[in-house]
Design an enzyme around this catalytic site. Sequence first.
Site, PDB file in Angstrom:
ATOM      1  N   ASN A 269      -1.960   2.031   5.739  1.00 36.41           N
ATOM      2  CA  ASN A 269      -1.060   0.928   5.369  1.00 36.41           C
ATOM      3  C   ASN A 269      -0.833   0.093   6.619  1.00 36.41           C
ATOM      4  O   ASN A 269      -0.668   0.655   7.702  1.00 36.41           O
ATOM      5  CB  ASN A 269       0.307   1.457   4.922  1.00 36.41           C
ATOM      6  N   GLY A 270      -0.764  -1.221   6.459  1.00 35.82           N
ATOM      7  CA  GLY A 270      -0.521  -2.078   7.630  1.00 35.82           C
ATOM      8  C   GLY A 270      -1.724  -2.960   7.899  1.00 35.82           C
ATOM      9  O   GLY A 270      -2.621  -3.094   7.048  1.00 35.82           O
TER      10      GLY A 270
ATOM     11  N   GLU B 120      18.726 -16.968  -7.203  1.00 33.43           N
ATOM     12  CA  GLU B 120      18.310 -15.608  -7.554  1.00 33.43           C
ATOM     13  C   GLU B 120      17.869 -15.530  -9.017  1.00 33.43           C
ATOM     14  O   GLU B 120      16.891 -14.852  -9.346  1.00 33.43           O
ATOM     15  CB  GLU B 120      19.454 -14.624  -7.251  1.00 33.43           C
TER      16      GLU B 120
ATOM     17  N   GLU C  97       9.339 -14.289 -10.714  1.00 29.74           N
ATOM     18  CA  GLU C  97       8.694 -13.043 -10.282  1.00 29.74           C
ATOM     19  C   GLU C  97       8.056 -12.285 -11.442  1.00 29.74           C
ATOM     20  O   GLU C  97       6.946 -11.789 -11.313  1.00 29.74           O
ATOM     21  CB  GLU C  97       9.737 -12.089  -9.660  1.00 29.74           C
TER      22      GLU C  97
ATOM     23  N   LYS D 192      14.193 -14.345 -10.192  1.00 25.68           N
ATOM     24  CA  LYS D 192      13.942 -13.253 -11.155  1.00 25.68           C
ATOM     25  C   LYS D 192      12.936 -13.714 -12.198  1.00 25.68           C
ATOM     26  O   LYS D 192      12.003 -13.009 -12.520  1.00 25.68           O
ATOM     27  CB  LYS D 192      15.232 -12.811 -11.859  1.00 25.68           C
TER      28      LYS D 192
ATOM     29  N   CYS E 232       0.817  -1.210   0.000  1.00 25.57           N
ATOM     30  CA  CYS E 232       0.000   0.000   0.000  1.00 25.57           C
ATOM     31  C   CYS E 232       0.851   1.261   0.000  1.00 25.57           C
ATOM     32  O   CYS E 232       1.966   1.268   0.525  1.00 25.57           O
ATOM     33  CB  CYS E 232      -0.873   0.028   1.242  1.00 25.57           C
TER      34      CYS E 232
ATOM     35  N   LYS F 123       6.952  -4.252  -3.733  1.00 29.96           N
ATOM     36  CA  LYS F 123       8.370  -3.900  -3.638  1.00 29.96           C
ATOM     37  C   LYS F 123       8.844  -3.932  -2.191  1.00 29.96           C
ATOM     38  O   LYS F 123       9.939  -4.368  -1.887  1.00 29.96           O
ATOM     39  CB  LYS F 123       8.574  -2.500  -4.232  1.00 29.96           C
TER      40      LYS F 123
ATOM     41  N   ARG G   5       5.378  -0.031  -5.931  1.00 26.70           N
ATOM     42  CA  ARG G   5       5.331  -0.813  -4.703  1.00 26.70           C
ATOM     43  C   ARG G   5       4.403  -2.012  -4.831  1.00 26.70           C
ATOM     44  O   ARG G   5       4.463  -2.935  -4.005  1.00 26.70           O
ATOM     45  CB  ARG G   5       4.864   0.062  -3.542  1.00 26.70           C
TER      46      ARG G   5
ATOM     47  N   HIS H 128      18.950 -35.716  -6.999  1.00 23.31           N
ATOM     48  CA  HIS H 128      18.058 -36.161  -5.922  1.00 23.31           C
ATOM     49  C   HIS H 128      16.628 -35.686  -6.130  1.00 23.31           C
ATOM     50  O   HIS H 128      15.903 -35.493  -5.161  1.00 23.31           O
ATOM     51  CB  HIS H 128      18.615 -35.678  -4.576  1.00 23.31           C
TER      52      HIS H 128
ATOM     53  N   TRP I  19      -2.927  -2.692  -1.483  1.00 29.05           N
ATOM     54  CA  TRP I  19      -2.506  -4.055  -1.800  1.00 29.05           C
ATOM     55  C   TRP I  19      -3.291  -4.929  -0.827  1.00 29.05           C
ATOM     56  O   TRP I  19      -3.049  -4.900   0.374  1.00 29.05           O
ATOM     57  CB  TRP I  19      -0.997  -4.183  -1.573  1.00 29.05           C
TER      58      TRP I  19
HETATM   59  C1  G6P Z   1       9.915  -8.141  -1.680  1.00 29.16           C
HETATM   60  C2  G6P Z   1      10.499  -7.636  -2.972  1.00 29.16           C
HETATM   61  C3  G6P Z   1      11.836  -8.308  -3.237  1.00 29.16           C
HETATM   62  C4  G6P Z   1      12.764  -8.101  -2.053  1.00 29.16           C
HETATM   63  C5  G6P Z   1      12.129  -8.550  -0.741  1.00 29.16           C
HETATM   64  C6  G6P Z   1      12.950  -8.089   0.448  1.00 29.16           C
HETATM   65  O1  G6P Z   1       9.567  -9.471  -1.814  1.00 29.16           O
HETATM   66  O2  G6P Z   1       9.614  -7.881  -4.049  1.00 29.16           O
HETATM   67  O3  G6P Z   1      12.424  -7.770  -4.393  1.00 29.16           O
HETATM   68  O4  G6P Z   1      13.938  -8.811  -2.266  1.00 29.16           O
HETATM   69  O5  G6P Z   1      10.841  -7.968  -0.595  1.00 29.16           O
HETATM   70  O6  G6P Z   1      12.959  -6.695   0.455  1.00 29.16           O
HETATM   71  P1  G6P Z   1      14.054  -5.802   1.160  1.00 29.16           P
HETATM   72  O7  G6P Z   1      13.605  -4.397   0.875  1.00 29.16           O
HETATM   73  O8  G6P Z   1      13.970  -6.126   2.623  1.00 29.16           O
HETATM   74  O9  G6P Z   1      15.365  -6.128   0.588  1.00 29.16           O
END
Ligand code: G6P
Length: 608
Positions: A100-101, A481, A488, A485, A2, A603, A27, A504, A74
């Site tokens: 937010n929250g 990672e 996501e 990517k 949010c 985000k 976000r 395995h 959100w």
């Molecule tokens: C969310 C974002 C990721 C990020 C993660 C941790 O899932 O989409 O891209 O890696 O949060 O966020 P931070 O700001 O704590 O690195």
Amino acid sequence: MCGIIGYIGDKNAVPIMIEGLKRLEYRGYDSAGVAFIQDSNVIFQKTAGKIAALENLIKEKDYFTTLGIGHTRWATHGEPTDINAHPHLDCTGKIAVVHNGIIENYSSLKKFLMKKGHKFVTETDTEILAHLIEDQYEGDILEAVRAALTQVEGTYGIAVICKDNPDRIIAARNGSPLVIGRGNGENFVASDVAAILRHTNQVVYLADQEIAEITLNNFTVSTLDKLHVSPKIQEISWSLDMIEKGGYPHFMLKEIMEQPTTLRNAIRGRLDFAAGTARLNGLNLQYKQLNKIDRIIISACGTSWHAALIGEYLIEEYARIPVEVEYASEFRYRSPIINPGTIVFVISQSGETIDTLASLREAKRRGACCLGICNVVGSTIARETDGGVYIHAGPEIGVASTKAFTSQITVLSLITILLSRMRNMSFEKGEELIRALQTVPDLVASVLQKNDEIKKIAEKYAGMNNFLYLGRGVNFPVALEGALKLKEISYIHAEGYPAAEMKHGPIALIDENMPVVVIAPQDSVYDKILSNIQEIKARKGNVIAIATEGDTHVASMVDDVIYIPKTNDFVLPLLTIIPLQILAYHIAVLRGCDVDQPRNLAKSVTVE
Ligand code: G6P
């Protein structure tokens, strides 16, 4: 997650709010709305979907107001529908709230308020705030909000307006970030500086349990217990063009391409050639204290957690200090063992991830010295840690983290050098490693030049529905990672595995429809990874290899190869991840996905 924007000034607040909300789009959100005071009435407009839908809703209405609050939601409680979108109003329609929250005791509060006759129209937890404030309202909106919040359990960043007090916005925070922006004859409130940076770079970060009353020319801050707080104004060094696309089609591509610069920023002033070590003054620790560290815990989420795993490989190998990497969400509810020599690092790009913040607080409660590796200066985690290292990657807008990841690895590499040199590492070796780090920005730039070549490979595989990513040693977290990517932003199912572990389980999945990305540079485990490639090829798997420039042997074994320059093993992950970021990006674009705002993702995850 949010987003909140609020404006009070002499300009029309509506376009300012819409523009601010657009800056918060990155976000992640699923509905949006605004509320404002016009002709002595609270007017609100809200809708499910994108901000463009909200703009459509209001475009012919000719609204003019000088005070308003806006929100991108959100969904947590209740589906992303028009009615559940914020702002939420009380029964009389004179108080509007954006939040937010999560209000954790919302169901008991709702029952209590319903008994008193309040009528609820949404499924959200936020709506109870509007009614609770109404319940406490006796003519002073600041005091009504304060009284309401003392009954609330959970996290919030809120902005409130009231028809009877048309000259002020009330804002409060507990666990969800909120900043006040100081303008000239106008003031702002936002959940993220990106929303207001166009108008001001002078901000005050609210702390938990603080409440602010914001008027045209002033703002005051106090605690929920009515203690006065002297606000500390901070200057944001980010410029507007840093939060704009700068000619790129997506923020993600811009941020991938920025990496030579962001990596230079991460090492600037931190390489000490004379002593063959790293200089990290922000750690706030004396050498004697650093020397006493006998165990390191790193806590993080998402991509930052992957960076932490790379840190584990580096620190254990070079500094010989045991490292444990924890998911922050697990760490906070476990009973972690913290000894006197244990140091805790928390890694967070945003500095606001709720689980990472909670793990930091838990570690502090247990007496650990806690250090942060953050990007956002002044963020909650940065403020609550005992010391730390900023990664200086600049604003990262694309939801899929790219440049923050490589800068986090860079900082972890610097920490590795510092700790190693205080222990067993020679001057020569330290110097070799800092020289290797210094070369990385140029090497990354050379990998970025392969963008078109990688795009062609992406075209071959964009139709696939499953991918496997394999790596060994420090390149195993890189495989994780790379898979993250891809999943996501393209919604393709992708898994990362340690290459040998493939036998395995995942090997059962391999056929011509399951491309396997193998990270196969000429490092200490090169021969082992060649055997893994043979195993895949024997099962008709398609292999895309990330290999060392000039390695024709690997090229002859696989279907596609992306070369990276030969370099010191110490900095390899900083190079091997680059083609994986680019590959994921192009595949997602080819599949027509919204790369910068992937579905359901946020985000900065500020709720549990
Ligand atoms: C969310 C974002 C990721 C990020 C993660 C941790 O899932 O989409 O891209 O890696 O949060 O966020 P931070 O700001 O704590 O690195």
